[in-house]
Design an enzyme around this catalytic site. Structure first.
Site, mmCIF file in Angstrom:
data_model
loop_
_atom_site.group_PDB
_atom_site.id
_atom_site.type_symbol
_atom_site.label_atom_id
_atom_site.label_comp_id
_atom_site.label_asym_id
_atom_site.label_seq_id
_atom_site.Cartn_x
_atom_site.Cartn_y
_atom_site.Cartn_z
ATOM 1 N N GLN A 151 1.874 -6.637 -3.558
ATOM 2 C CA GLN A 151 2.281 -6.662 -2.152
ATOM 3 C C GLN A 151 3.614 -5.922 -1.965
ATOM 4 O OE1 GLN A 151 1.403 -9.963 -3.570
ATOM 5 N NE2 GLN A 151 -0.656 -9.268 -3.215
ATOM 6 N N ARG A 173 -10.271 -2.854 4.445
ATOM 7 C CA ARG A 173 -9.854 -2.942 5.852
ATOM 8 C C ARG A 173 -9.023 -1.728 6.252
ATOM 9 N NH1 ARG A 173 -7.076 -8.774 6.578
ATOM 10 N NH2 ARG A 173 -6.145 -8.185 4.588
ATOM 11 N N LYS A 231 2.419 2.212 -5.273
ATOM 12 C CA LYS A 231 3.160 1.781 -6.468
ATOM 13 C C LYS A 231 2.466 2.225 -7.758
ATOM 14 C CE LYS A 231 3.271 -2.552 -5.045
ATOM 15 N NZ LYS A 231 2.890 -2.436 -3.629
ATOM 16 N N ARG A 280 2.056 -29.304 -7.256
ATOM 17 C CA ARG A 280 1.952 -29.818 -8.630
ATOM 18 C C ARG A 280 0.568 -30.399 -8.940
ATOM 19 N NH1 ARG A 280 7.436 -33.071 -7.853
ATOM 20 N NH2 ARG A 280 6.393 -33.217 -5.842
ATOM 21 N N GLY A 283 -4.102 -4.191 -4.183
ATOM 22 C CA GLY A 283 -4.582 -3.281 -5.213
ATOM 23 C C GLY A 283 -3.749 -2.035 -5.360
ATOM 24 N N HIS A 284 -3.887 -1.410 -6.506
ATOM 25 C CA HIS A 284 -3.325 -0.096 -6.766
ATOM 26 C C HIS A 284 -4.487 0.875 -6.940
ATOM 27 C CE1 HIS A 284 0.541 -1.859 -7.285
ATOM 28 N NE2 HIS A 284 0.304 -2.379 -8.469
ATOM 29 N N VAL A 328 3.549 14.335 -3.154
ATOM 30 C CA VAL A 328 3.116 15.446 -2.300
ATOM 31 C C VAL A 328 1.589 15.610 -2.315
ATOM 32 C CG1 VAL A 328 5.299 16.688 -2.436
ATOM 33 C CG2 VAL A 328 3.548 17.086 -4.198
ATOM 34 N N ASP A 376 0.817 -1.220 0.000
ATOM 35 C CA ASP A 376 0.000 0.000 0.000
ATOM 36 C C ASP A 376 0.848 1.265 0.000
ATOM 37 O OD1 ASP A 376 -2.406 -1.630 0.330
ATOM 38 O OD2 ASP A 376 -1.743 -1.894 2.395
#
Length: 428
Positions: A223, A302, A16, A142, A40-41, A413, A13
């Site tokens: 992440q 959350r 990114k 597998r 998420g982004h 900023v 968070d």
């Protein structure tokens, strides 16, 4: 060629998506190499806000080819929900490419994720319940299902039968849940085939050819470093490699093709879920950072845990990832704080250490050692050059840079697309 890896330097968070957006006009490909729809982004473009969970943030940029690589686990239902949502807002998503080797998240993965987490009780990890961990577990065991399996119904059915033969025993006899039918899963997965067919390809080859042509490829980690399954705060981690090394295994490029590693770090610290967090705040300053920074998960909603900046974690991230540049985000959130604490070391049972302890127990008991730095009250959202920042904000940035193991090349900023100070070019 230019291959750039972008990772989070803390527990996720960090912003990114904003860093990707800063580079977007100079990118040809944006590649998601790990994780699934468990993170998420949020990208703000003008008055529009886009919350992306599974899709690479490059999908918002015209001319960029977004790629979901082999290291990602894909929930087809979520994939098409996101694609349809973007299409409804007038965005072209036709350039998306997905690795034939990416593993699928199915209904039984989501079910197992939720019931096993509940059974952990007080030892819960804080999973999102979206089936990420169980899908990765099947991959390692597998017995996973890959994108390419969807195009051969006989193979798909055999693999689903093999997976459910074991899982139904677990669901029925241990968790007192109903058994899941093979036909139920196969029919659902086959319903996605026609839409997926034009997207699925050999993305490793695609990216190798792009780099060979001298194109610029950004590898975007889901992440963050402290959630990496090998290098994070295990077991309170994700189920994949979120560090720069994960870009290699998660996409099929070679290590010597990576030119730069950019790590995004907040001007303070947050995390979601359980696990150690030395600088976590439980007072009014924690509420201040949460409310002013709007610290709620993009994917889960959350409330994030909040704390002051942790320099040992930044140094650890710089070392683990080979960071060439930091992007410092949310500096504006600290505006109005008279004295800003920064964790410069830890007190572990009376011993002062300035690196992240290798022992889980030591890190869990580590107490932050703080230094305080003068704050500022001026609105910094209009700053575009370093010298535009108040003197104390500049000094704060310089102190963080000196502590953190690599140069700070850009500073967020404000939340908007153009609210950023660029100190050094991230690609040159």
């Amino acid at each position: 060629m230019t291959a750039v890896v972008l990772v989070g330097a803390q527990w996720g968070d960090e912003g990114k998506g904003k860093a990707t957006d800063l580079l977007s006009s100079r990118l040809d490909y944006v590649v998601k190499f790990n994780g699934g729809n468990n993170a998420g982004h949020t990208v703000v473009i003008g008055d529009e806000k886009y919350a992306l969970h599974l899709l690479p943030s490059g999908i918002l940029t015209p001319g960029v080819t977004p790629v979901i690589a082999n290291g990602v686990v894909v929930d087809p239902e979520v994939l098409f929900e996101e694609l349809d949502a973007l299409t409804s807002r007038g965005l072209d998503v036709s350039k998306l490419r997905i690795s034939a080797n990416a593993h699928l998240i199915t209904q039984y993965h989501r079910t197992l994720d939720k019931v096993t987490e509940r059974f952990l009780g007080k030892r819960q990890i804080g999973t999102t319940g979206r089936g990420i961990g169980p899908s990765y577990a099947d991959k390692i065991n597998r017995v996973g299902i890959r994108m390419q399996d969807l195009f051969d119904e006989n193979i798909l059915r055999q693999k689903v039968e093999g997976a459910l033969d074991q899982k139904n025993h677990l669901l029925v006899k241990v968790y007192n849940r109903r058994a899941i039918g093979v036909d139920e899963i196969v029919d659902e997965l086959l319903s996605y085939v026609d839409r997926l067919r034009p997207m699925v390809t050999d993305t490793s080859l695609l990216l190798h050819q792009a780099l060979g042509r001298g194109e610029t490829v950004l590898f975007e980690g889901g992440q963050a470093t402290m959630l990496d399954v090998d290098h994070g705060t295990y077991p309170f981690v994700t189920s994949s490699n979120a560090t720069s090394g994960g870009a290699v295994t998660g996409s099929g490029i070679a290590p010597n093709q990576i030119d730069r590693v950019i790590a995004v770090v907040k001007a303070y610290t947050t995390r979601v879920g359980a696990g150690p967090f030395p600088t976590e705040l439980f007072d009014e300053w924690g509420d201040f950072l949460t409310e002013k920074g709007f610290e709620f998960g993009t994917t889960t909603g959350r409330r994030r845990r909040t704390g002051w900046y942790d320099a040992p974690i930044a140094r650890y991230s710089a070392r683990i990832n080979g960071v060439t540049d930091f992007v410092l985000t949310k500096l504006d959130v600290l505006t109005g704080i008279e004295k800003i604490p920064v964790c410069v070391a830890y007190d572990v049972d009376g011993t002062i250490v300035d690196e992240v302890p290798v022992s889980q127990s030591d890190f869990h008991h580590a107490k932050p050692v703080y230094e305080e730095f003068p704050g500022w009250t001026e609105d910094i959202s209009g700053a575009r050059e370093l010298d535009d920042l108040p003197a104390n904000a500049q000094a704060y940035v310089r102190e963080l840079e000196a502590m953190s193991g690599s140069r700070i090349s850009a500073i967020g900023v404000g939340p908007a697309r153009d609210e950023i100070v660029q100190v050094h070019d991230l690609l040159d």
